[in-house]
Design a protein around this motif. Structure first.
Motif, PDB file in Angstrom:
ATOM      1  N   LYS A 371      42.591  75.265 116.173  1.00 24.69           N
ATOM      2  CA  LYS A 371      41.495  75.968 116.058  1.00 24.69           C
ATOM      3  C   LYS A 371      40.631  75.562 117.227  1.00 24.69           C
ATOM      4  O   LYS A 371      40.606  74.778 117.756  1.00 24.69           O
ATOM      5  CB  LYS A 371      40.818  75.915 114.809  1.00 24.69           C
ATOM      6  N   GLY A 372      39.574  76.845 117.845  1.00 26.36           N
ATOM      7  CA  GLY A 372      38.669  76.378 118.862  1.00 26.36           C
ATOM      8  C   GLY A 372      37.809  77.405 118.896  1.00 26.36           C
ATOM      9  O   GLY A 372      38.080  78.352 118.504  1.00 26.36           O
ATOM     10  N   MET A 373      37.060  77.334 120.045  1.00 27.02           N
ATOM     11  CA  MET A 373      35.953  78.466 120.508  1.00 27.02           C
ATOM     12  C   MET A 373      36.513  78.879 121.856  1.00 27.02           C
ATOM     13  O   MET A 373      36.690  78.213 122.716  1.00 27.02           O
ATOM     14  CB  MET A 373      34.597  77.938 120.525  1.00 27.02           C
ATOM     15  N   TYR A 374      36.564  80.283 121.852  1.00 28.72           N
ATOM     16  CA  TYR A 374      36.993  80.766 123.022  1.00 28.72           C
ATOM     17  C   TYR A 374      35.637  81.344 123.938  1.00 28.72           C
ATOM     18  O   TYR A 374      35.075  82.182 123.363  1.00 28.72           O
ATOM     19  CB  TYR A 374      37.962  81.988 122.759  1.00 28.72           C
ATOM     20  N   VAL A 375      35.295  80.868 125.116  1.00 25.28           N
ATOM     21  CA  VAL A 375      34.168  81.028 125.490  1.00 25.28           C
ATOM     22  C   VAL A 375      34.291  81.585 126.896  1.00 25.28           C
ATOM     23  O   VAL A 375      34.880  80.893 127.763  1.00 25.28           O
ATOM     24  CB  VAL A 375      33.203  79.881 125.404  1.00 25.28           C
ATOM     25  N   PRO A 376      33.734  82.832 127.136  1.00 27.97           N
ATOM     26  CA  PRO A 376      33.780  83.392 128.541  1.00 27.97           C
ATOM     27  C   PRO A 376      32.866  82.599 129.783  1.00 27.97           C
ATOM     28  O   PRO A 376      32.015  82.182 129.464  1.00 27.97           O
ATOM     29  CB  PRO A 376      33.236  84.752 128.313  1.00 27.97           C
ATOM     30  N   ALA A 377      33.564  82.330 130.855  1.00 27.72           N
ATOM     31  CA  ALA A 377      32.826  81.406 132.009  1.00 27.72           C
ATOM     32  C   ALA A 377      31.514  82.098 132.284  1.00 27.72           C
ATOM     33  O   ALA A 377      30.472  81.672 132.601  1.00 27.72           O
ATOM     34  CB  ALA A 377      33.936  81.551 133.090  1.00 27.72           C
ATOM     35  N   ASP A 378      31.460  83.581 132.435  1.00 32.56           N
ATOM     36  CA  ASP A 378      30.255  84.266 132.863  1.00 32.56           C
ATOM     37  C   ASP A 378      28.869  83.821 132.075  1.00 32.56           C
ATOM     38  O   ASP A 378      28.123  83.544 132.319  1.00 32.56           O
ATOM     39  CB  ASP A 378      30.500  85.511 133.142  1.00 32.56           C
ATOM     40  N   TRP A 379      29.380  83.884 130.696  1.00 28.77           N
ATOM     41  CA  TRP A 379      28.149  83.449 129.645  1.00 28.77           C
ATOM     42  C   TRP A 379      27.915  82.130 129.637  1.00 28.77           C
ATOM     43  O   TRP A 379      26.737  81.900 129.556  1.00 28.77           O
ATOM     44  CB  TRP A 379      28.662  84.125 128.282  1.00 28.77           C
ATOM     45  N   LEU A 380      28.992  81.294 129.716  1.00 25.95           N
ATOM     46  CA  LEU A 380      28.585  80.091 129.980  1.00 25.95           C
ATOM     47  C   LEU A 380      27.616  79.556 131.121  1.00 25.95           C
ATOM     48  O   LEU A 380      26.973  78.765 130.906  1.00 25.95           O
ATOM     49  CB  LEU A 380      29.996  78.937 129.781  1.00 25.95           C
ATOM     50  N   ARG A 381      28.013  80.081 132.128  1.00 25.01           N
ATOM     51  CA  ARG A 381      27.233  79.823 133.291  1.00 25.01           C
ATOM     52  C   ARG A 381      25.687  80.162 133.120  1.00 25.01           C
ATOM     53  O   ARG A 381      24.866  79.289 133.493  1.00 25.01           O
ATOM     54  CB  ARG A 381      28.108  80.728 134.547  1.00 25.01           C
ATOM     55  N   ILE A 382      25.535  81.473 132.701  1.00 23.29           N
ATOM     56  CA  ILE A 382      24.037  81.804 132.192  1.00 23.29           C
ATOM     57  C   ILE A 382      23.532  80.932 131.242  1.00 23.29           C
ATOM     58  O   ILE A 382      22.464  80.480 131.402  1.00 23.29           O
ATOM     59  CB  ILE A 382      24.145  83.080 131.971  1.00 23.29           C
ATOM     60  N   ALA A 383      24.271  80.583 130.401  1.00 26.18           N
ATOM     61  CA  ALA A 383      23.770  79.771 129.195  1.00 26.18           C
ATOM     62  C   ALA A 383      23.315  78.348 129.734  1.00 26.18           C
ATOM     63  O   ALA A 383      22.275  77.679 129.138  1.00 26.18           O
ATOM     64  CB  ALA A 383      24.762  79.674 128.124  1.00 26.18           C
ATOM     65  N   ILE A 384      23.884  77.755 130.506  1.00 27.92           N
ATOM     66  CA  ILE A 384      23.754  76.488 131.005  1.00 27.92           C
ATOM     67  C   ILE A 384      22.311  76.652 131.892  1.00 27.92           C
ATOM     68  O   ILE A 384      21.481  75.764 131.793  1.00 27.92           O
ATOM     69  CB  ILE A 384      24.801  76.115 131.928  1.00 27.92           C
ATOM     70  N   GLU A 385      22.213  77.550 132.577  1.00 29.23           N
ATOM     71  CA  GLU A 385      20.867  77.882 133.644  1.00 29.23           C
ATOM     72  C   GLU A 385      19.855  78.150 132.609  1.00 29.23           C
ATOM     73  O   GLU A 385      18.963  77.619 133.241  1.00 29.23           O
ATOM     74  CB  GLU A 385      21.313  79.098 134.426  1.00 29.23           C
ATOM     75  N   GLU A 386      19.987  78.662 131.353  1.00 33.35           N
ATOM     76  CA  GLU A 386      18.767  78.968 130.433  1.00 33.35           C
ATOM     77  C   GLU A 386      18.516  77.620 129.788  1.00 33.35           C
ATOM     78  O   GLU A 386      17.765  77.887 128.593  1.00 33.35           O
ATOM     79  CB  GLU A 386      19.071  80.171 129.832  1.00 33.35           C
ATOM     80  N   SER A 387      19.284  76.820 129.708  1.00 33.40           N
ATOM     81  CA  SER A 387      19.033  75.412 129.141  1.00 33.40           C
ATOM     82  C   SER A 387      19.477  75.682 127.544  1.00 33.40           C
ATOM     83  O   SER A 387      18.912  75.224 126.793  1.00 33.40           O
ATOM     84  CB  SER A 387      17.776  74.845 129.254  1.00 33.40           C
ATOM     85  N   THR A 388      20.304  76.674 127.034  1.00 37.08           N
ATOM     86  CA  THR A 388      20.825  76.963 125.738  1.00 37.08           C
ATOM     87  C   THR A 388      21.353  75.844 125.104  1.00 37.08           C
ATOM     88  O   THR A 388      21.140  75.722 123.995  1.00 37.08           O
ATOM     89  CB  THR A 388      21.713  78.219 125.892  1.00 37.08           C
ATOM     90  N   PHE A 389      22.075  74.669 125.833  1.00 36.46           N
ATOM     91  CA  PHE A 389      22.491  73.684 125.144  1.00 36.46           C
ATOM     92  C   PHE A 389      21.729  72.484 125.567  1.00 36.46           C
ATOM     93  O   PHE A 389      22.425  71.409 125.064  1.00 36.46           O
ATOM     94  CB  PHE A 389      23.955  73.511 125.806  1.00 36.46           C
ATOM     95  N   ARG A 390      20.593  72.605 125.672  1.00 43.18           N
ATOM     96  CA  ARG A 390      19.653  71.519 125.730  1.00 43.18           C
ATOM     97  C   ARG A 390      19.490  70.919 124.210  1.00 43.18           C
ATOM     98  O   ARG A 390      18.807  71.704 123.397  1.00 43.18           O
ATOM     99  CB  ARG A 390      18.329  71.822 126.272  1.00 43.18           C
ATOM    100  N   ALA A 391      19.431  69.724 124.035  1.00 42.82           N
ATOM    101  CA  ALA A 391      19.255  69.193 122.793  1.00 42.82           C
ATOM    102  C   ALA A 391      18.486  67.644 122.743  1.00 42.82           C
ATOM    103  O   ALA A 391      18.769  66.767 123.704  1.00 42.82           O
ATOM    104  CB  ALA A 391      20.691  68.823 122.196  1.00 42.82           C
ATOM    105  N   GLY A 392      17.821  67.422 121.641  1.00 48.23           N
ATOM    106  CA  GLY A 392      17.174  66.240 121.805  1.00 48.23           C
ATOM    107  C   GLY A 392      15.780  65.975 122.439  1.00 48.23           C
ATOM    108  O   GLY A 392      15.550  66.911 123.681  1.00 48.23           O
ATOM    109  N   PRO A 393      15.007  65.019 122.267  1.00 49.72           N
ATOM    110  CA  PRO A 393      13.879  65.105 123.118  1.00 49.72           C
ATOM    111  C   PRO A 393      13.857  64.430 124.434  1.00 49.72           C
ATOM    112  O   PRO A 393      13.082  64.985 125.551  1.00 49.72           O
ATOM    113  CB  PRO A 393      12.932  63.742 122.357  1.00 49.72           C
TER     114      PRO A 393
END
Length: 479
Positions: A371-393
């Motif tokens: 099992k796993g997550m299938y993630v499109p590269a174009d969305w992942l690129r935008i999400a990283i730029e928008e700091s979607t995966f920023r966590a913690g102080p």
């Protein structure tokens, strides 16, 4: 004599007579079969270390058995006067059905005798082989006969006993990192079959009985009975476009071929790597739907178990290697949506996807679907730029099931099989940089149909990529 030790492994105690010495050797043993080898000339004159032989399914050897290859006198003009000859011994690595009542057995590795031994000479000794079976039939040798044969041949061939011992050891064990890669490679084949709508046979996957030199991950998981040489007529020119630098020195190697229930659709799977399996850092899948001339690329990424950033402090699975994911995204062109033909329309602009899987799957999966997550590269690129995966102080990077936008395996395979995902037309140049990776195993899966040998629809040059080449010409994005 045959002995049985407490762990259940049958051993063969041999007294091997050598000039000036007598020695007793214990070696693991297996069923022995006698057969007429159609590939005998390849062994004797080309030094083949792997052959495939067809058998009647009711008179075939078993996986893990040792086959004694006999060459008929009529099969070799030079030795015709000597009658039947024992020329080699080979390990049955895989067996697969190829037609009604017929199976194909893959024999590798092969121990070639330094000189052929006339069967008639054996019959006059303690080795009573009996009559050599007819073509496409193998006959099981009684344990006492197998013991006498190995003892006789071992006196002529000093390396034979060591060879048998080396290939008939205990069950293979793989380091944790290799086992993880094997699980991912198996999943990639299953994923490709699901996308091609081809049901894999129940015996498609098989743990090999012995190690091969320079083996790939696929060779550690697939039943080699489904392998076919690239030179065989069964593989038309649609695979030649993957020859040359893409598959490197595998021009005379093989691919695994699986056929759909209609007898026309095929899935052909090959592995491309430059390093030993223990040095591979991951798995990539390049899926080509040759029928629709569409490519899809899936890169496997491993989640790590980390402490949850939530208030309860529990552990969760996350991907934290921001630098690595950005490096891979830089090699993947951004998709464009300027479509002029209905056939080229795609729901997703990118053919590049990531599959995020748990990093302990190698030890926890136990044959179940990965099992796993299938993630499109174009969305992942935008999400990283928008700091979607920023966590913690401290602003750490953490991609999890909770904050990622992904689809399930079922949805993903349906999107591909129905033409919503993949390249538009023959857009293969975009893969060139990505295929250069020298530390990942590339699995190429091709969905095709039985057809005449004709080239169509794809730029062959753009796929001839040397994964070990340090030089790479820049390519304009074809999307």
């Amino acid at each position: 004599m045959l002995r049985y030790n407490p762990d259940g492994i049958t051993t063969l105690c041999l007294t091997v007579l050598m000039p000036g010495a007598v020695s007793s050797t214990r070696v693991p043993t297996a069923p022995f079969h006698l057969f007429r080898a159609k590939g005998a000339n390849r062994i004797r004159y080309q030094g083949a270390t792997r052959i495939t032989e067809g058998f009647d399914k009711n008179a075939a050897p078993t996986v893990g058995a040792i086959c004694v290859a006999v060459q008929g006198g009529s099969d070799d003009y030079d030795d015709a006067s000597d009658g039947d000859l024992v020329v080699a011994l080979g390990l049955v690595r895989g067996i697969a059905g190829i037609a009604s009542g017929l199976v194909r057995a893959t024999l590798t590795p092969i121990f070639q005798l330094s000189g052929p031994v006339p069967v008639a000479d054996l019959q006059g000794t303690l080795v009573e082989l009996g009559e050599v079976p007819a073509d496409f039939h193998a006959r099981h040798l009684p344990p006492a006969t197998a013991q006498a044969l190995v003892r006789y041949l071992g006196a002529l061939e000093p390396g034979l006993i060591e060879w048998i011992t080396s290939i008939l050891g205990g069950a293979r064990e793989f380091p944790a990192v290799v086992q993880q890669s094997r699980v991912e490679a198996k999943d990639a084949v299953e994923l490709a079959a699901q996308m091609a709508n081809i049901e894999l046979p129940a015996d498609a996957f098989l743990s090999p009985p012995s190690e091969l030199e320079d083996e790939t991950l696929l060779q550690t998981i697939l039943n080699s009975g489904y392998e076919q040489d690239l030179e065989e007529e069964l593989l038309p020119l649609d695979l030649q476009r993957f020859d040359g630098k893409l598959v490197g020195n595998q021009r005379a190697a093989s691919v695994a071929v699986f056929t759909g229930k209609n007898g026309e659709d095929r899935l052909m799977v090959m592995s491309v790597n430059k390093k030993p399996i223990e040095l591979e850092l991951g798995v990539d899948l390049l899926y080509w739907d040759q029928v629709h001339d569409a490519f899809t690329f899936v890169q496997y990424k491993r989640l790590e178990k980390v402490e949850s950033a939530g208030p309860h402090g529990k552990n969760e699975w996350a991907y934290v290697r921001k630098g690595e994911i950005k490096k891979q995204l830089a090699l993947m062109p951004i998709g464009l949506h300027d479509v002029k033909r209905a056939a080229d329309w795609r729901a997703f602009g990118t053919p590049f996807w990531f599959k995020f899987v748990r990093g302990d799957a190698g030890s926890k999966l136990d044959g179940k679907t990965l099992k796993g997550m299938y993630v499109p590269a174009d969305w992942l690129r935008i999400a990283i730029e928008e700091s979607t995966f920023r966590a913690g102080p401290r602003g750490g990077f953490r991609l999890t099931f909770d904050n990622a936008k992904y689809v399930s395996r079922t949805v993903f395979t349906q999107l591909i099989s129905r033409g919503f995902v993949g390249t538009a037309g023959a857009r293969s140049r975009a893969f060139k940089k990505l295929l250069r990776s020298k530390d990942r195993e590339l699995i190429v899966a091709v969905r095709t149909e039985w057809q005449d040998d004709e080239i169509s629809g794809i730029d062959v040059v753009s796929l001839t990529v040397d994964r070990g080449d340090e030089q790479l010409e820049s390519q304009e994005s074809p999307f």
